[in-house]
Design an enzyme around this catalytic site. Structure first.
Site, PDB file in Angstrom:
ATOM      1  N   GLY A   1       0.824  -1.203   0.000  1.00  0.00           N
ATOM      2  CA  GLY A   1       0.000   0.000   0.000  1.00  0.00           C
ATOM      3  C   GLY A   1       0.859   1.255   0.000  1.00  0.00           C
ATOM      4  O   GLY A   1       2.079   1.198   0.220  1.00  0.00           O
ATOM      5  N   CYS A   2       0.232   2.390  -0.234  1.00  0.00           N
ATOM      6  CA  CYS A   2       0.980   3.643  -0.367  1.00  0.00           C
ATOM      7  C   CYS A   2       1.574   4.088   0.975  1.00  0.00           C
ATOM      8  O   CYS A   2       2.786   4.317   1.079  1.00  0.00           O
ATOM      9  CB  CYS A   2       0.100   4.729  -0.968  1.00  0.00           C
ATOM     10  SG  CYS A   2      -1.480   4.986  -0.143  1.00  0.00           S
TER      11      CYS A   2
END
Lengths: 344, 344, 344, 344
Positions: free
Chosen positions: C149-150
């Protein structure tokens, strides 16, 4: 004297701005604000800026409650006010529609642009177009006011002195208009996401926009003749504000435009003609009901250039509605509308 | 073949963009970038996006070093290039001036707008105006190219097909142009602070802007006759991008504008005519050398409406300069200019 | 060698960024991009920045076509990849999931946060977590990579050197993270409208966010012990970029943090440790796969302060996916990932 | 009763905000606003939002005129007020300094951070720190009030209940703070240009910021013991607003934080404790003197998380100054400070 007011459809930006203005109006008691979707929710839970200022909760629309108010504002999608307004008007309630249901005199044109038949042609014929700077007396007498659109307010006010005075050729008027994203409303749409509208600029509706017939109707009334208008709206990566850049070819380049504009708006509380050479900024009217206008004659030629700014949610919607309410109910026209723009 | 290049005055946005493009150009070796103020500083300390891509430090301008390069770009304030360019041209260096020193043919007009006398009229007469879509062959042969201004690029490209074809009345052309704040440069000024330019929109220079004579000169060349132009620039609260909204009255409304534009730019690698009904977005060309254009005839009337977007720092400055360099040095015109815009 | 690639679910921001990167990748041929909603539409009609770069149209997902590709990227809502990936992996296709289906090892935790049962526990156990800076070899061998994920990418990279070295107390780590609005995706939601997210700043998910278990899993792997982490994400009024501000209490304040970080990332092509005293800017990595990190010890005390920036759509999503693809397919790790950030 | 007021140094954002608030204050008559640079210019020519609201022109500072006022506000660079205030206080004028000259008790610390010797130590010792929520009575009696800094106001109010109650460990407090660009003032600086601060996010002053000693002094007063604080400010790409994200480790995780905060601020007109689970937005206090606070205990652990927002120019500067004026002069504390935030 306290005015009891209701807002029908209070969850959009226009409704929110009405809430803010009416909450600060010294002679208004806001009795009810309707929303089917948010019914039961406290207003301040949806809009935290109103905590401590508005204690109401949203409620479903109830005709009996609305009929008990002095004034009802419709901040609803197009097509709603024309269904509900007749009964209210009948019962003596003053109605101000911030939507488009009653703005266009020619109902054939209206149906063409709004894609439905009109539900109450008689009331549409009676409705008064709520641009105080052009028809204040009629508004004072009106039972139903059609509050102008955001672009139409700026464009009409900017062109009025030129057209009333017959100062420009009426066949090639151009309105290059720019609006912040709040004009597109609060319902999520792809093109008004921060990631789509931010750091971006583009025109839209270049082949035709719903505000075009409304603007043309107003300009033709002022010019007392048909008008050829090109209207191109653009989306600006900001929240509030409309800037109208208006072009008209002068019949007599020697006319003193500055004097014409200053004279025309000398008594208007919400139109401010700036000194020669000015460039009005949208932020100078943010949150305020003012329109600021500057006039230029580039290179001393025969083109009249008018720059007009407004807050699309205030003078272009909720503020003008309150101004109209003040007129309809015999209050001082500027009441509740004298806050100073927050800058920067 | 590797081209050795120098940038004079590399600390503004135009210089920075040149750095980015030249660092990614497969046939250019950037030898030197000058700045008196930042001399000694590594470029990547000032511009962290260039860490790992540019290893140079800024250095004071040294005529001998510059004379050893194949091409020298001037990204300097107006008035600098005209002092330094003659010696370089003399020594066989190709020069591209991104400033305004060589853009205007009529030096009287130039002096009027730029407030100084011209230092080398002979070279000004020889300089080639670097708009490849209108004069590619002359650029190929040029010793000195005057890179067009940002507004002039968008406005000229947008109007060219109308004027070359004699399709519009030339006495009332209107260019309503909008630019992001990077057009105002990197030197701190009050009106380009985030707190002043953000959440705000306004026109400027409505009574006259330095780009006006440059635009008019180009339009008159294309029209082969005098042209009446109203040019109104506006500041958009975004960083990059110019949107030109252009108006001209059609001599024959029956003309197929879409076909005219598609034909005119069919072979142009950096002009993209969008399908009918389009509204080009500035972000679609951000960081790219493309100009995207859409043409409309609102309500099927006699007004031609052209919407043109560019990145003011690329096609409006550094990208066009690289395109000109490619032409002058016999490289493929699109080399180093084919990055895709980052969106959103 | 040319790699044939497919993107499943290409209409969100992650899919768009994959399109941009793969279109510019010298050894990839993009064969298909699926979207049920946009099937039949040319990609460039939806994303005008890709005109001239991508000629595909969106198509409905076709298992046979996907099975013919070397690599398939899933840029789909959570829950889709786990349904489609097993068959592809079975047929020898390398799969990279940009969603969350395969990120969490403990499927009980996964089900708790994502609200569904996992469709293929066996593949979930086999999947390799795609953070090349922590497990490059496993990625090279992987059939299925779970792209991080970011937020987790920035937070893990920032904390890694501290935890691997046992330099901080692990019970009170704090990650105060800030993201641009593109992290919320392209599906219109009220809170990411320009009028809601613009000129505004706020935290969200303070009581728990889906990325928390993913981050904690990674930190515990690096620390080889349980970790106490407070993670507070905030929404920044900008489009791209994540800034992680990380706090950990040093066991030994005398440690040379700068040296620790420089050593740890010395060979990493996409992690840039800035000089002492730096404050990395999100814009310095916009559109790029770089993470830039600065380390501080405020007032020379015992608090380690790490500042890490990434582009959430690149190193935080599509860029890291391409980096993983390069590793899985034996290409040079940096291929197609060396564009320079556009600044300003 | 009408209060006569003067502003010294009115051309920055703090002065402008004071102008807006005092122009709308029902019991204040603004007599003079000084600026050497703008002397002679009408205020409304510089700030068009004040057209029709403020008729003054800027004038050079004149001690005699200032001495005739009831209250004088200093919105000047640090170092000015300490020169001019003593004479005014001597003559019975109430003085409110919006700069930093009188905020720090320890003049050695003050000199260290502000780089000069203090001009009037005696008055510095007498000055009252103007945070009404912590010392209202002393403000009422004060001749000279040191108006708190923007960050210090938000951070202190957020931490107060935790420290007064001895609820957290005082050795590792963390204040991760974020501010809009107006906090950096109106003097053009490179890093606050729209092109530099827009679409960007970064920390600054991580190794030490002038507000740190002021915050620490306040926290130590509340805690009645030394305090270990890490303070990291960040620049947000917006105009107004501060968001403080505060972390402290609870001594007893079982404490009911919500109740503690509600009780502490129950009688405070300008502190609004939001319902459990809230995330205050900076825009909800834009243009208003409110601070909104939410408290969380993430995952039910022992970390207290406090989210506090204010408008840095109002409660963080000019609004708090007016609040202090109201207290010093015996007016109702909320007078002139009850405008509703404009949202969106």
């Amino acid at each position: 004297m306290t005015i009891s007011a209701a807002i029908v459809g209070g969850t959009g930006y226009t409704g929110l701005e009405l809430l803010r203005l009416l909450a600060g109006h010294p002679q208004v008691s806001l009795e009810v604000i309707t929303s089917r979707a948010q019914a039961g929710q406290p207003v301040s839970a949806v809009y935290p800026n109103l905590r401590g200022h508005v204690d109401l909760a949203f409620s479903p629309p109830d005709p009996a409650v609305l009929a008990g108010c002095d004034v009802v504002f419709f901040a609803t999608p197009n097509g709603t006010a024309m269904e509900m307004a007749p009964a209210l008007v009948e019962q003596g309630v003053r109605v101000i529609d911030l939507g488009a249901d009653f703005r266009i005199r020619d109902l054939g044109v209206w149906s063409h642009w709004y894609g439905m038949d009109h539900a109450c042609p008689a009331l549409a014929a009676e409705a008064v177009y709520g641009l105080p700077e052009y028809g204040r007396e009629a508004i004072r007498q009106a039972r139903l006011v059609a509050n102008p659109g955001c672009y139409p307010t700026a464009v009409q006010l900017g062109f009025l002195p030129l057209l009333e005075g017959g100062l420009v050729a009426t066949d090639t008027l151009i309105a290059d208009a720019k609006s912040g994203a709040s004009g597109a409303g609060r319902v999520p749409k792809p093109h008004t996401l921060l990631c789509e509208a931010g750091e971006n600029f583009h025109a839209y509706g270049a082949s035709g926009h719903r505000h075009l017939p409304e603007i043309r109707q107003g300009l033709e009334r002022a010019a007392a003749q048909p008008v050829g208008l090109t209207f191109v709206p653009h989306l600006v990566p900001m929240i509030r504000g409309i800037h109208a850049t208006l072009y008209g070819r002068l019949r007599d380049p020697a006319v003193d435009l500055q004097a014409v504009y200053e004279r025309r708006f000398a008594d208007e509380p919400f139109v401010d003609v700036l000194p020669p050479g000015s460039h009005p900024e949208t932020r100078s009217v943010r949150g305020s009901n003012m329109v600021r206008i500057a006039v230029h004659r580039p290179e001393g030629g025969d083109m009249a250039l008018v720059l007009a700014v407004e807050d699309n949610l205030v003078k272009g919607a909720a503020g003008q509605a309150v101004q109209n309410m003040n007129l309809m109910l015999g209050l001082r026209e500027t009441l509740g509308l004298q806050g100073i723009s927050v800058l920067p």
